[in-house]
Motif scaffolding. Structure first.
Motif, PDB file in Angstrom:
ATOM      1  N   ARG A   1       0.825  -1.203   0.000  1.00 38.51           N
ATOM      2  CA  ARG A   1       0.000   0.000   0.000  1.00 38.51           C
ATOM      3  C   ARG A   1       0.866   1.262   0.000  1.00 38.51           C
ATOM      4  NH1 ARG A   1      -3.259  -3.477   3.361  1.00 38.51           N
ATOM      5  NH2 ARG A   1      -2.211  -2.783   5.266  1.00 38.51           N
ATOM      6  N   GLU A   2       1.943   1.235   0.776  1.00 38.66           N
ATOM      7  CA  GLU A   2       2.838   2.398   0.837  1.00 38.66           C
ATOM      8  C   GLU A   2       3.513   2.641  -0.505  1.00 38.66           C
ATOM      9  OE1 GLU A   2       5.483   1.328   3.963  1.00 38.66           O
ATOM     10  OE2 GLU A   2       3.980   1.558   5.548  1.00 38.66           O
ATOM     11  N   GLN A   3       3.954   1.575  -1.152  1.00 40.50           N
ATOM     12  CA  GLN A   3       4.633   1.734  -2.443  1.00 40.50           C
ATOM     13  C   GLN A   3       3.666   2.100  -3.551  1.00 40.50           C
ATOM     14  OE1 GLN A   3       8.631  -1.002  -1.964  1.00 40.50           O
ATOM     15  NE2 GLN A   3       7.078  -1.675  -3.399  1.00 40.50           N
ATOM     16  N   GLN A   4       2.413   1.705  -3.445  1.00 45.82           N
ATOM     17  CA  GLN A   4       1.452   2.037  -4.489  1.00 45.82           C
ATOM     18  C   GLN A   4       1.274   3.544  -4.599  1.00 45.82           C
ATOM     19  OE1 GLN A   4       0.291  -0.310  -6.619  1.00 45.82           O
ATOM     20  NE2 GLN A   4      -0.371   1.483  -7.797  1.00 45.82           N
ATOM     21  N   HIS A   5       1.336   4.222  -3.467  1.00 46.82           N
ATOM     22  CA  HIS A   5       1.265   5.690  -3.475  1.00 46.82           C
ATOM     23  C   HIS A   5       2.414   6.268  -4.302  1.00 46.82           C
ATOM     24  CE1 HIS A   5       1.295   9.845  -2.101  1.00 46.82           C
ATOM     25  NE2 HIS A   5       2.535   9.659  -1.661  1.00 46.82           N
ATOM     26  N   ILE A   6       3.615   5.704  -4.118  1.00 51.91           N
ATOM     27  CA  ILE A   6       4.783   6.175  -4.873  1.00 51.91           C
ATOM     28  C   ILE A   6       4.624   5.881  -6.363  1.00 51.91           C
ATOM     29  CG2 ILE A   6       7.260   5.806  -5.225  1.00 51.91           C
ATOM     30  CD1 ILE A   6       7.403   5.155  -2.195  1.00 51.91           C
ATOM     31  N   VAL A   7       4.226   4.654  -6.680  1.00 55.13           N
ATOM     32  CA  VAL A   7       4.076   4.247  -8.081  1.00 55.13           C
ATOM     33  C   VAL A   7       3.019   5.092  -8.786  1.00 55.13           C
ATOM     34  CG1 VAL A   7       3.177   2.372  -9.513  1.00 55.13           C
ATOM     35  CG2 VAL A   7       4.969   1.914  -7.851  1.00 55.13           C
ATOM     36  N   ASP A   8       1.907   5.378  -8.105  1.00 58.68           N
ATOM     37  CA  ASP A   8       0.858   6.206  -8.713  1.00 58.68           C
ATOM     38  C   ASP A   8       1.415   7.579  -9.092  1.00 58.68           C
ATOM     39  OD1 ASP A   8      -0.974   4.162  -8.437  1.00 58.68           O
ATOM     40  OD2 ASP A   8      -1.870   4.959  -6.598  1.00 58.68           O
ATOM     41  N   TYR A   9       2.257   8.131  -8.233  1.00 59.24           N
ATOM     42  CA  TYR A   9       2.862   9.436  -8.528  1.00 59.24           C
ATOM     43  C   TYR A   9       3.825   9.323  -9.712  1.00 59.24           C
ATOM     44  CZ  TYR A   9       5.202  13.920  -7.837  1.00 59.24           C
ATOM     45  OH  TYR A   9       5.697  15.184  -8.022  1.00 59.24           O
ATOM     46  N   LEU A  10       4.710   8.321  -9.681  1.00 62.10           N
ATOM     47  CA  LEU A  10       5.700   8.171 -10.749  1.00 62.10           C
ATOM     48  C   LEU A  10       5.038   7.965 -12.105  1.00 62.10           C
ATOM     49  CD1 LEU A  10       8.356   5.881  -9.001  1.00 62.10           C
ATOM     50  CD2 LEU A  10       8.297   8.377  -9.127  1.00 62.10           C
ATOM     51  N   ASN A  11       3.936   7.261 -12.117  1.00 64.49           N
ATOM     52  CA  ASN A  11       3.245   6.986 -13.385  1.00 64.49           C
ATOM     53  C   ASN A  11       2.541   8.218 -13.956  1.00 64.49           C
ATOM     54  OD1 ASN A  11       3.834   4.288 -14.108  1.00 64.49           O
ATOM     55  ND2 ASN A  11       2.500   3.541 -12.484  1.00 64.49           N
ATOM     56  N   ARG A  12       2.498   9.301 -13.201  1.00 63.21           N
ATOM     57  CA  ARG A  12       1.967  10.559 -13.737  1.00 63.21           C
ATOM     58  C   ARG A  12       3.078  11.440 -14.306  1.00 63.21           C
ATOM     59  NH1 ARG A  12      -1.216  10.238  -8.877  1.00 63.21           N
ATOM     60  NH2 ARG A  12       0.140  11.761  -7.829  1.00 63.21           N
ATOM     61  N   CYS A  13       4.322  10.978 -14.179  1.00 69.99           N
ATOM     62  CA  CYS A  13       5.468  11.761 -14.639  1.00 69.99           C
ATOM     63  C   CYS A  13       6.118  11.091 -15.849  1.00 69.99           C
ATOM     64  CB  CYS A  13       6.487  11.902 -13.513  1.00 69.99           C
ATOM     65  SG  CYS A  13       5.823  12.653 -11.999  1.00 69.99           S
TER      66      CYS A  13
END
Length: 365
Positions: A180-192
């Motif tokens: 769950r913690e990493q999904q927050h990071i991945v969601d952000y990276l996938n917008r960049c």
């Protein structure tokens, strides 16, 4: 030890592979890992799985390369072939007898064996990319691996179990929380789209436009703890220095530096082992990046000469030359995928679309 193996088996079966009733599981390892295989077998039966095992004895591959004729070198196990093509799940348990046998087979014989396995390797990459074949790679502590890491076997066992969160009351829930913690990071990276890695010996930027960052949360590797993707093949520009040793087929290369232009490695240096780089960069596809990644497992804080653990070290980044990951949208093809690791805990920064998102080994988002 028995308690740890019970928890390990439950984590592998229930979380990493999520075995469902009627699914076929193929377990591959060496005979050293029999205690863990026994517990995984037990847990997989409880989950309703159908289990096949293949246990390699000491020196088996070496004997094949020494003694095998052309037909024998080209022969592929029927069970392995069936599993790669049609099974639902695959567990590979690393449990080496030796990592320094001192025997180096003839290059031609090694290539012949690799060519025999190549069609199944392609199927493996295709099926694991879509999770048609659920796979997990994990480690069973052995004396050889402990020696490689510079630890006693007891210390290495603790190192492995801690990295896998097996000391938690409920390791499955611990990995779900990390996911769950990493999904927050991945969601952000996938917008960049545009990324830059920067420290006192690195300044490299690349594009991931149209690519997918993956949340590596323990369902394909155990331990895990990284986020990764494959960059646009011609996008990487700049230079990067890898502080940690890079290990290739047991050969250690120290302090690798790469310079890239339009995604292509056009210059390289190393404090030790440059001849290994010279050889590898002759391979097709090896001079492009197949992966860019950020390690997030802060329970791993020492180098162990085992990439399953080292690439996950919290506060590091790594890049791999060669083969891309299909599941990220990567297109580079190569016989090699070699990860190299750079420390970011002393002033390292990562920028995404011009915004600083990471500093001194920690995400800021």
């Amino acid at each position: 030890m028995n308690s740890m193996l019970n928890k390990y088996a439950r984590l592998l079966v229930r979380y990493c592979l999520s075995i469902q009733p009627g699914e076929r599981l193929f377990i591959r390892t060496t005979t050293l890992a029999e205690p863990l295989v026994k517990e995984v077998y037990r847990e997989a039966l409880r989950a309703g799985g159908l289990v096949e095992t293949e246990l390699e004895f000491e020196g088996q591959n070496r004997i094949l390369l020494q003694e095998g004729n052309d037909v024998q070198l080209g022969y592929v196990s029927m069970l392995y072939s069936e599993a790669m093509q049609h099974f639902d799940a695959y567990l590979y348990i690393k449990a080496p007898y030796s990592l320094r046998e001192g025997y180096k087979p003839e290059a031609a014989r090694t290539r012949q064996r690799q060519q025999a396995l190549a069609p199944l390797s392609n199927i493996y990459f295709e099926r694991t990319a879509t999770r048609a074949l659920k796979r997990c790679l994990c480690q069973y502590p052995t004396q050889a691996q402990a020696q490689e890491a510079g630890m006693s076997l007891a210390s290495y066992e603790q190192f492995v179990f801690e990295a896998c969160r097996l000391y938690e009351d409920d390791p499955v829930e611990a990995w779900r929380q990390l996911s769950r913690e990493q999904q927050h990071i991945v969601d952000y990276l996938n917008r960049c789209q545009e990324f830059r890695y920067l420290n006192d010996r690195t300044d490299i930027h690349f594009s991931t436009a149209g690519r997918i960052w993956i949340n590596s949360d323990g369902q394909t590797n155990m331990p895990s703890g990284e986020v990764y993707t494959s960059p646009i093949e011609d996008s990487a520009q700049g230079f990067i220095h890898f502080d940690l040793p890079a290990i290739y087929q047991g050969q250690e290369v120290q302090h690798v530096s790469l310079w890239l232009k339009d995604g292509y490695v056009d210059h390289w240096e190393a404090a030790q082992g440059k001849e290994v780089l010279d050889e590898v960069f002759e391979l097709p596809g090896a001079r492009r990046l197949g992966e860019v990644a950020i390690g997030t497992n802060y329970r791993i804080q020492r180098f162990s000469r085992n990439i399953l653990f080292d690439e996950k070290i919290g506060g590091t980044v790594h890049m791999a030359i060669g083969q891309s990951y299909l599941q990220t949208g990567g297109k580079n093809e190569s016989a090699i995928h070699w990860d190299m690791i750079a420390d970011m805990k002393q002033g390292g920064q990562i920028f995404a679309d011009g915004t600083k998102i990471y500093e001194n080994g920690l995400f800021l988002i």
